[in-house]
Every structure is written in structure tokens, then in C-alpha cells.
Design an enzyme around this catalytic site. Structure first.
Site, mmCIF file in Angstrom:
data_model
loop_
_atom_site.group_PDB
_atom_site.id
_atom_site.type_symbol
_atom_site.label_atom_id
_atom_site.label_comp_id
_atom_site.label_asym_id
_atom_site.label_seq_id
_atom_site.Cartn_x
_atom_site.Cartn_y
_atom_site.Cartn_z
ATOM 1 N N SER A 1 0.790 -1.224 0.000
ATOM 2 C CA SER A 1 0.000 0.000 0.000
ATOM 3 C C SER A 1 0.824 1.277 0.000
ATOM 4 C CB SER A 1 -0.927 0.019 1.225
ATOM 5 O OG SER A 1 -1.729 -1.134 1.227
ATOM 6 N N THR A 2 1.990 1.249 0.609
ATOM 7 C CA THR A 2 2.812 2.456 0.681
ATOM 8 C C THR A 2 4.230 2.119 0.262
ATOM 9 O OG1 THR A 2 3.566 2.118 2.956
ATOM 10 C CG2 THR A 2 1.445 3.236 2.658
#
Length: 200
Positions: free
Chosen positions: A17-18
Site C-alpha cells: 500500500s505504501t
């Protein structure tokens, strides 16, 4: 004709996600089941809430009948249970199999196919629950005196209802009809909400 057994390539999909998250756990899992590095598609720093993910889109376009898509867990490929179930159904129609290492699901086996069918049933239940919650919310708003004229999806509660229906796989026109607002309003609200969503 859809193949009943694997005949093609094993493809791997990875998503974090990041940019700070490490995809090594997922890569190690793909190593253990012999997914070749050249057949891996990686989305890095891409939220699961996003409708479009470049590497996932590319993999789905490249996949051919008989191929097996392998992921560490099903939540890597879908925004919600309903979205995952819809994607799996689409892949099945194309004769493409899916294997989730962490979830122990494998559509190349009869047991795996049965479990994925159960997932589709639960996804449909989720959509029904979301519809019921929306209807109940609208009824509560009406009871509190918010009646007359065309209701507007401007407050946070209504925004959440619109986004919940969208995440459950409902179409924009159906959401607009359920909430009594314009299609353009639903597009605007759900897009805004999607940009605000972050994986944890």
C-alpha cells in the site's frame, strides 16, 4: 471452451500500500511455489481502495486461458469481498485459475472451487447487507424530518452509504437511484472518498 485444468503460465501478483512497506514476504511466498520472476506483476505504493492498479490491470490483460494467477492473500487483488468475488468469477469465465497461498484457496482443485463459490455467496450477502443498511439509513433520515425535495449526498453519513454500496460492487446508476441523487453526484462523492481511503 474453458479449460478444466491448468495448461498455461503461473503468474504472480504483489501489492503493497505504501512505498515504506516491504513486499518481500509476498515475494518469498511466490518463490516457494516457483512463480518465475519474469511472470510477476508488482503494484508498489498503491492503495487497495483504488479501482485501477497498473500492474494488476496489465496482468489481467496478459492472462490467458489455462494460466494460474497466484497471490499471497486475496486482499492483495480486491477492494472488498464483493470485488474479489466478482474478479474471481470473471477469471473463471475466461478459464483462468487463481491461487491464494495465505488463504489456502486454489481454484485448480475441486475443494478450492467450492470454497471460492462460498466466497461469492458471502459477497452477495455483503451486498444485501449494504443495501439494507442504506435503506434503513434513508428511512431514519426521513423520520428525523429530512423530507421533501431531492435529497443530496452532502453529509458524511450519506457519503459513507454511497461509498459502501460502490465498494460492494453496486453500479453508479443503481446507487444514484437508491439514494435519490444524480449519477454525477455519486461519481463525485465516491471518487472523493476513494482518494481519502488508505490501507492500514
Amino acid at each position: 471452451m474453458k479449460p478444466s485444468t491448468t495448461q498455461g503460465t503461473q503468474l504472480g501478483y504483489v501489492r503493497v500500500s505504501t512505498g515504506q512497506q516491504d513486499e518481500q514476504l509476498q515475494l518469498d511466498a511466490l518463490d516457494k511455489v516457483n512463480v518465475l520472476k519474469r511472470n510477476r506483476y508488482i503494484d508498489k505504493g498503491v492503495s487497495g481502495a483504488k479501482v485501477s492498479r497498473p500492474a494488476l490491470d496489465a496482468m489481467l490483460e496478459d492472462a490467458q486461458p489455462g494460466d494460474v494467477i497466484t497471490v499471497y492473500k486475496l486482499d492483495r487483488i480486491g477492494r472488498s469481498t464483493a470485488h474479489v468475488a466478482s474478479l474471481i468469477a470473471d477469471l473463471a469465465e475466461r478459464g483462468i485459475f487463481i491461487r491464494s497461498i495465505g488463504d489456502g484457496l486454489d481454484s485448480t482443485t475441486s475443494t478450492g472451487r467450492a470454497m471460492l463459490q462460498m466466497l461469492a455467496i458471502f459477497a452477495e450477502m455483503e451486498r444485501d447487507f449494504n443495501r439494507e443498511r442504506t435503506i434503513a439509513g434513508l428511512a431514519a433520515a426521513k423520520a428525523q424530518g429530512r423530507v421533501g425535495g431531492r435529497p443530496r449526498v452532502t453529509d458524511s453519513a450519506m457519503n459513507r452509504q454511497a461509498q459502501a454500496l460502490r465498494n460492494a460492487g453496486e453500479s453508479i446508476p443503481d446507487i444514484a437511484k437508491a439514494l435519490g441523487v444524480s449519477i454525477a453526484t455519486v461519481y463525485r462523492v465516491t471518487k472523493a472518498r476513494a482518494r481519502d481511503n488508505r490501507d492500514v
